[in-house]
Design a protein around this motif. Structure first.
Motif, PDB file in Angstrom:
ATOM      1  N   SER A   1       0.833  -1.212   0.000  1.00  0.00           N
ATOM      2  CA  SER A   1       0.000   0.000   0.000  1.00  0.00           C
ATOM      3  C   SER A   1       0.860   1.251   0.000  1.00  0.00           C
ATOM      4  N   THR A   2       2.114   1.134  -0.456  1.00  0.00           N
ATOM      5  CA  THR A   2       3.054   2.257  -0.429  1.00  0.00           C
ATOM      6  C   THR A   2       3.623   2.518  -1.815  1.00  0.00           C
ATOM      7  N   SER A   3       4.330   3.634  -1.933  1.00  0.00           N
ATOM      8  CA  SER A   3       4.981   4.119  -3.161  1.00  0.00           C
ATOM      9  C   SER A   3       3.999   4.089  -4.326  1.00  0.00           C
ATOM     10  N   SER A   4       4.410   3.605  -5.484  1.00  0.00           N
ATOM     11  CA  SER A   4       3.569   3.704  -6.680  1.00  0.00           C
ATOM     12  C   SER A   4       2.516   2.611  -6.784  1.00  0.00           C
ATOM     13  N   LEU A   5       2.604   1.576  -5.980  1.00  0.00           N
ATOM     14  CA  LEU A   5       1.780   0.389  -6.206  1.00  0.00           C
ATOM     15  C   LEU A   5       0.279   0.641  -6.085  1.00  0.00           C
ATOM     16  N   PRO A   6      -0.200   1.467  -5.142  1.00  0.00           N
ATOM     17  CA  PRO A   6      -1.648   1.746  -5.141  1.00  0.00           C
ATOM     18  C   PRO A   6      -2.144   2.410  -6.423  1.00  0.00           C
ATOM     19  N   GLU A   7      -1.285   3.221  -7.066  1.00  0.00           N
ATOM     20  CA  GLU A   7      -1.673   3.850  -8.336  1.00  0.00           C
ATOM     21  C   GLU A   7      -1.914   2.794  -9.415  1.00  0.00           C
ATOM     22  N   LEU A   8      -1.106   1.760  -9.396  1.00  0.00           N
ATOM     23  CA  LEU A   8      -1.170   0.747 -10.436  1.00  0.00           C
ATOM     24  C   LEU A   8      -2.267  -0.277 -10.173  1.00  0.00           C
ATOM     25  N   VAL A   9      -2.392  -0.682  -8.927  1.00  0.00           N
ATOM     26  CA  VAL A   9      -3.345  -1.734  -8.572  1.00  0.00           C
ATOM     27  C   VAL A   9      -4.771  -1.223  -8.589  1.00  0.00           C
ATOM     28  N   GLY A  10      -4.973   0.007  -8.102  1.00  0.00           N
ATOM     29  CA  GLY A  10      -6.321   0.548  -8.026  1.00  0.00           C
ATOM     30  C   GLY A  10      -7.218  -0.347  -7.188  1.00  0.00           C
ATOM     31  N   GLU A  11      -8.397  -0.697  -7.730  1.00  0.00           N
ATOM     32  CA  GLU A  11      -9.342  -1.581  -7.049  1.00  0.00           C
ATOM     33  C   GLU A  11      -9.243  -3.012  -7.559  1.00  0.00           C
ATOM     34  N   ALA A  12      -8.167  -3.328  -8.256  1.00  0.00           N
ATOM     35  CA  ALA A  12      -8.068  -4.624  -8.922  1.00  0.00           C
ATOM     36  C   ALA A  12      -7.204  -5.630  -8.184  1.00  0.00           C
ATOM     37  N   GLY A  13      -6.824  -5.341  -6.933  1.00  0.00           N
ATOM     38  CA  GLY A  13      -6.010  -6.260  -6.156  1.00  0.00           C
ATOM     39  C   GLY A  13      -6.089  -5.926  -4.682  1.00  0.00           C
ATOM     40  N   LEU A  14      -5.406  -6.724  -3.879  1.00  0.00           N
ATOM     41  CA  LEU A  14      -5.363  -6.503  -2.435  1.00  0.00           C
ATOM     42  C   LEU A  14      -4.112  -5.716  -2.076  1.00  0.00           C
ATOM     43  N   LEU A  15      -4.288  -4.640  -1.304  1.00  0.00           N
ATOM     44  CA  LEU A  15      -3.171  -3.823  -0.842  1.00  0.00           C
ATOM     45  C   LEU A  15      -2.929  -4.084   0.637  1.00  0.00           C
ATOM     46  N   VAL A  16      -1.655  -4.213   1.016  1.00  0.00           N
ATOM     47  CA  VAL A  16      -1.301  -4.525   2.399  1.00  0.00           C
ATOM     48  C   VAL A  16      -0.161  -3.628   2.859  1.00  0.00           C
ATOM     49  N   ASP A  17      -0.077  -3.449   4.172  1.00  0.00           N
ATOM     50  CA  ASP A  17       1.062  -2.760   4.774  1.00  0.00           C
ATOM     51  C   ASP A  17       2.271  -3.675   4.654  1.00  0.00           C
TER      52      ASP A  17
END
Length: 381
Positions: free
Chosen positions: A314-330
């Motif tokens: 859930s950090t750096s650029s990855l939330p921009e790329l994943v959007g709502e299409a994957g699971l984000l974690v600390d």
């Protein structure tokens, strides 16, 4: 942060619709396109230049190489010239710079951080990431100092900086005080890997039928230690599930064998042949990519394009790329990573949902869109 790649489809329309008032003479540093081993930076240069040549119908482009390119590296075009200017050392700052002084282009584009120290005219440079600022220990001191100096210089000297993500744009402002007015976020494109024979690739790398996948260089920045800890916790919570963890990639700077010591179910493949990547993604239960820092995380979009669910930081650029299409974690929370692995391993409808969403998300990132934005920059600089 939701991905804004859709905004760039507007950029494509704008770029194509512009009627250039005059021909722009463009010089491009293509030296990274002929290296023996192609990594993310080299692939960025190759794919972006290919798309630019296909899109451009007006402007004169000169590609400068240090080594002779293979004949089929780029599409043929009557308005593209290829110049090979060999030089053993400090090619950018001596030989390329001398060619720019001689040719005097209207604008120079360098797709990898480093502009020549002294040259005339306007310039555009791409900054991919500032990982050396976050993980200085991952670079020898001389390399770290060079990266810092050249990136600072390029951020100052260039008329426009292309950033691979908003996260990189924010880092340029934080570390170098670069004004947001001279930074343009241009997401790279992502090519879907060719999906070959999944069973054959499993046999080739001696992999089990079910596995979580990490793909990338095995180094501290990729958070391998916590990933393995999370997998060990997941195994403890699911004693009857024999899903493995595949770590696919070479051992990088500061690799520590203790990361995987005494943990059952780990498979380390070493370098993966490019032709096998698609099948490796397609055969995985999920890509687990809890990297501590990414300027642009190609593996998450490559996995999505192959229909593979994604767990990412859930950090750096990855939330921009994943959007709502994957699971984000600390990425610092081992329990959170393990919980996401549990959620995907036990919920097939959820995996199918991310399978569908991932395809749509990955399709937003194309080299044609990236090239259209670059062409627009050349015409409006």
């Amino acid at each position: 942060m939701a991905c804004r790649a859709g905004d760039y489809r507007l950029g494509l329309v704008v770029a194509v619709g512009i009627q250039a008032a005059s021909v722009v003479r463009i010089a491009i540093d293509a030296s990274r396109c002929t290296v023996p081993r192609v990594t993310g930076t080299e692939n960025y240069a190759i794919q972006l230049i290919r798309a630019l040549i296909r899109l451009n119908t007006v402007h004169q482009i000169t590609l400068y190489f240090r080594d002779q390119p293979r004949p089929d590296l780029f599409p043929a075009s009557p308005i593209v010239e290829q110049r090979v200017i060999p030089f053993k050392r400090v090619w950018t700052h001596i030989r390329f710079a001398a060619a720019l002084w001689q040719d005097k282009p209207d604008v120079t584009f360098v797709p990898a951080h480093t502009l020549p120290f002294i040259f005339l005219g306007r310039a555009i440079a791409t900054v991919h990431d500032l990982g050396f600022k976050y993980f200085p220990q991952a670079h020898p001191a001389s390399q770290r100092l060079y990266l810092d100096w050249t990136t600072r210089y390029s951020a100052t000297r260039a008329k426009l900086i292309l950033a691979d993500s908003q996260a990189t744009a924010d880092d340029l402002h934080t570390f170098y005080g670069t004004s947001s007015s001279k930074i343009r976020v241009v997401y790279p494109g992502v090519d879907k890997p060719i999906v070959g024979d999944v069973e054959e690739v499993r046999r080739k790398y001696n992999l089990p039928e079910r596995y979580f996948l990490f793909i990338g260089t095995l180094q501290p920045r990729k958070n391998i230690s916590r990933l393995v800890q999370a997998y060990a916790l997941w195994r403890k919570q699911h004693p009857n599930d024999n899903t493995a963890l595949v770590l696919a990639g070479g051992k990088g700077w500061l690799y520590d064998p203790d990361w995987t010591d005494n943990v059952e179910g780990i498979h380390i493949t070493g370098y993966i042949d490019e032709i096998d990547k698609g099948a490796l993604y397609a055969g995985a239960l999920a890509l687990v990519f809890p990297s501590l820092y990414e300027g642009f995380g190609f593996p998450v979009l490559e996995a999505m394009s192959c229909g593979t669910p994604v767990i990412a930081s859930s950090t750096s650029s990855l939330p921009e790329l994943v959007g709502e299409a994957g699971l984000l974690v600390d990425p610092l929370n081992v329990e959170a990573i393990a919980a996401a692995m549990s959620k995907l391993s036990s919920d097939q409808p959820l995996r199918q949902s991310y399978h569908r969403r991932g395809y749509k998300q990955a399709a937003k990132f194309t080299w044609e869109t990236s090239a259209a934005q670059l062409l627009n920059a050349f015409e409006t600089l």
